[in-house]
Design a protein around this motif. Sequence first.
Motif, short mmCIF file in Angstrom:
data_model
loop_
_atom_site.label_atom_id
_atom_site.label_comp_id
_atom_site.label_asym_id
_atom_site.label_seq_id
_atom_site.Cartn_x
_atom_site.Cartn_y
_atom_site.Cartn_z
N MET A 1 0.84 -1.13 -0.08
CA MET A 1 -0.14 -0.27 0.10
C MET A 1 0.89 1.19 -0.07
SD MET A 1 -3.31 1.17 2.24
CE MET A 1 -3.93 -0.29 1.59
N ALA A 2 0.44 2.22 -0.72
CA ALA A 2 1.18 3.61 -0.78
C ALA A 2 0.37 4.66 -0.18
CB ALA A 2 1.55 3.81 -2.36
N LYS A 3 1.02 5.41 0.64
CA LYS A 3 0.57 6.67 1.09
C LYS A 3 1.19 7.96 0.12
CE LYS A 3 -0.29 5.30 5.88
NZ LYS A 3 -0.01 5.73 7.34
N ILE A 4 0.06 8.62 -0.34
CA ILE A 4 0.53 9.44 -1.31
C ILE A 4 -0.21 10.89 -1.04
CG2 ILE A 4 0.27 10.39 -3.77
CD1 ILE A 4 0.21 7.32 -4.69
N THR A 5 0.46 12.00 -0.74
CA THR A 5 -0.01 13.15 -0.26
C THR A 5 -0.12 14.18 -1.55
OG1 THR A 5 0.98 12.97 1.63
CG2 THR A 5 0.62 15.09 1.10
N PHE A 6 -1.54 14.84 -1.43
CA PHE A 6 -1.59 15.99 -2.33
C PHE A 6 -1.60 17.18 -1.75
CE2 PHE A 6 -3.36 11.90 -4.20
CZ PHE A 6 -2.93 12.04 -5.62
N ILE A 7 -1.12 18.14 -2.30
CA ILE A 7 -1.24 19.61 -1.76
C ILE A 7 -2.12 20.51 -2.67
CG2 ILE A 7 -0.09 21.90 -0.98
CD1 ILE A 7 2.32 19.79 -0.19
N THR A 8 -2.99 20.82 -2.26
CA THR A 8 -4.03 21.50 -3.31
C THR A 8 -3.58 23.14 -3.37
OG1 THR A 8 -5.61 22.20 -1.58
CG2 THR A 8 -6.02 20.00 -2.59
N ALA A 9 -4.29 23.41 -4.39
CA ALA A 9 -3.97 25.17 -4.76
C ALA A 9 -4.22 25.65 -3.48
CB ALA A 9 -4.81 25.36 -5.86
N ASP A 10 -5.24 25.32 -2.65
CA ASP A 10 -5.26 25.99 -1.32
C ASP A 10 -4.59 25.97 -0.36
OD1 ASP A 10 -7.76 26.95 -2.63
OD2 ASP A 10 -8.91 25.47 -2.15
N ASN A 11 -3.39 24.89 -0.61
CA ASN A 11 -2.52 24.72 0.28
C ASN A 11 -2.97 23.59 1.50
OD1 ASN A 11 0.48 24.96 0.43
ND2 ASN A 11 0.20 26.31 2.20
N GLU A 12 -3.87 22.90 1.21
CA GLU A 12 -4.43 21.73 1.84
C GLU A 12 -3.56 20.51 1.85
OE1 GLU A 12 -8.60 19.65 3.16
OE2 GLU A 12 -8.67 20.64 1.25
N SER A 13 -3.18 19.93 2.60
CA SER A 13 -2.43 18.70 2.39
C SER A 13 -3.43 17.54 2.69
CB SER A 13 -1.19 18.66 3.18
OG SER A 13 -0.55 17.49 3.29
N ILE A 14 -3.36 16.58 1.82
CA ILE A 14 -4.60 15.23 2.04
C ILE A 14 -3.76 14.35 1.57
CG2 ILE A 14 -6.48 14.38 1.06
CD1 ILE A 14 -7.33 17.03 -0.10
N THR A 15 -3.63 13.05 2.47
CA THR A 15 -2.78 11.95 2.29
C THR A 15 -3.84 11.00 2.30
OG1 THR A 15 -0.84 12.77 3.72
CG2 THR A 15 -1.17 10.30 3.02
N VAL A 16 -3.82 10.18 1.19
CA VAL A 16 -4.67 9.24 0.81
C VAL A 16 -3.71 7.86 0.73
CG1 VAL A 16 -6.21 10.51 -0.30
CG2 VAL A 16 -4.72 9.79 -1.65
N GLY A 18 -3.33 3.85 -1.22
CA GLY A 18 -3.89 3.07 -2.78
C GLY A 18 -2.90 1.87 -2.86
N THR A 19 -3.40 1.18 -3.52
CA THR A 19 -2.81 -0.18 -4.02
C THR A 19 -2.68 -0.36 -5.53
OG1 THR A 19 -4.86 -1.65 -3.96
CG2 THR A 19 -3.33 -1.50 -1.66
N SER A 20 -3.37 0.29 -6.17
CA SER A 20 -3.60 -0.17 -7.72
C SER A 20 -4.12 1.07 -8.38
CB SER A 20 -4.06 -1.29 -8.01
OG SER A 20 -5.41 -1.22 -7.47
N GLY A 21 -3.91 0.93 -9.85
CA GLY A 21 -4.59 2.14 -10.47
C GLY A 21 -3.63 3.30 -10.70
N SER A 22 -4.02 4.31 -11.42
CA SER A 22 -3.10 5.67 -11.81
C SER A 22 -3.27 6.43 -10.53
CB SER A 22 -3.50 6.14 -12.80
OG SER A 22 -4.83 6.80 -12.63
#
Length: 102
Positions: A1-16, A18-22
């Motif tokens: 499982m991979a934990k991936i963090t996205f930082i939005t244009a509003d500077n919100e950090s969201i970690t999700v 996933g195991t497969s897909g793009s």
Amino acid sequence: MAKITFITADNESITVEGTSGSVMELAVNNNIKGIDGDCGGVCSCATCHVHVEPEFVAKTGQAEELENDMLEFDDLTNEYSRLSCQLQVSEDLDGVVFKVAK
């Protein structure tokens, strides 16, 4: 499982997780603001444009020719630009941080 963090244009950090897909599918499924994936992941719209944090470029690799061609149409590209539809979720991406392009 991979934990991936996205930082939005509003500077919100969201970690999700996933195991497969793009990475784009992971973002869309988790309602990451700014990643739309309008083309469904076939590298033809650039609505999933992200910037890889520099320290993670070795994990994501470089964009290939088709991806670079699509990124040329976006004014906000830089050397860290990738289309998240072209990145596959795997344990190799565990801990990677992406900034969502504005």
